[in-house]
Write an enzyme that holds these catalytic residues in place. Sequence first.
Site, PDB file in Angstrom:
ATOM      1  N   GLU A 180      -4.128   5.563   6.892  1.00 44.01           N
ATOM      2  CA  GLU A 180      -3.808   4.412   6.053  1.00 44.01           C
ATOM      3  C   GLU A 180      -4.303   3.117   6.677  1.00 44.01           C
ATOM      4  OE1 GLU A 180       0.200   5.302   3.657  1.00 44.01           O
ATOM      5  OE2 GLU A 180       0.421   5.580   5.832  1.00 44.01           O
TER       6      GLU A 180
ATOM      7  N   LYS B 256       3.171   0.619  -3.500  1.00 44.38           N
ATOM      8  CA  LYS B 256       1.984   1.317  -3.000  1.00 44.38           C
ATOM      9  C   LYS B 256       1.555   2.275  -4.101  1.00 44.38           C
ATOM     10  CE  LYS B 256       1.377   2.662   1.277  1.00 44.38           C
ATOM     11  NZ  LYS B 256       1.421   3.423   2.567  1.00 44.38           N
TER      12      LYS B 256
END
Length: 119
Positions: A21, A98
């Site tokens: 990420e 997200k």
Amino acid sequence: MGIIRLENVRLYGFHGCLKEEAKIGSDYRVDLEITADLDRASRSDQLEDTVDYVHLQRIIREEMARRTKLIETVAARILDRIMEELPTVQTSRVCVSKINPPIGGDVQQVTVELSKIRD
């Protein structure tokens, strides 16, 4: 008292606990709502009498650009800056989402919502 909302602010960020990420990042959505006395602004038609939503958007953009592991942390930083920089804001609420989180399933988004009231 009045409300100003910034809805569906779309950004790309590098938040998350996984190493991947931090490297590849992902898409995020931020929704913000503030309350403030907008009566004077509604009569004066002057920017200095209201909460400048360009300033709000800049806070969102700058805080989303700072990498964190948790979107809770980003949300808290956004609220803290709003209260520090914009004294006419009485309450604020932010949702940080997200999009397509890497959690091993078909999930559209994960959202954290935090709010803050001026003391």
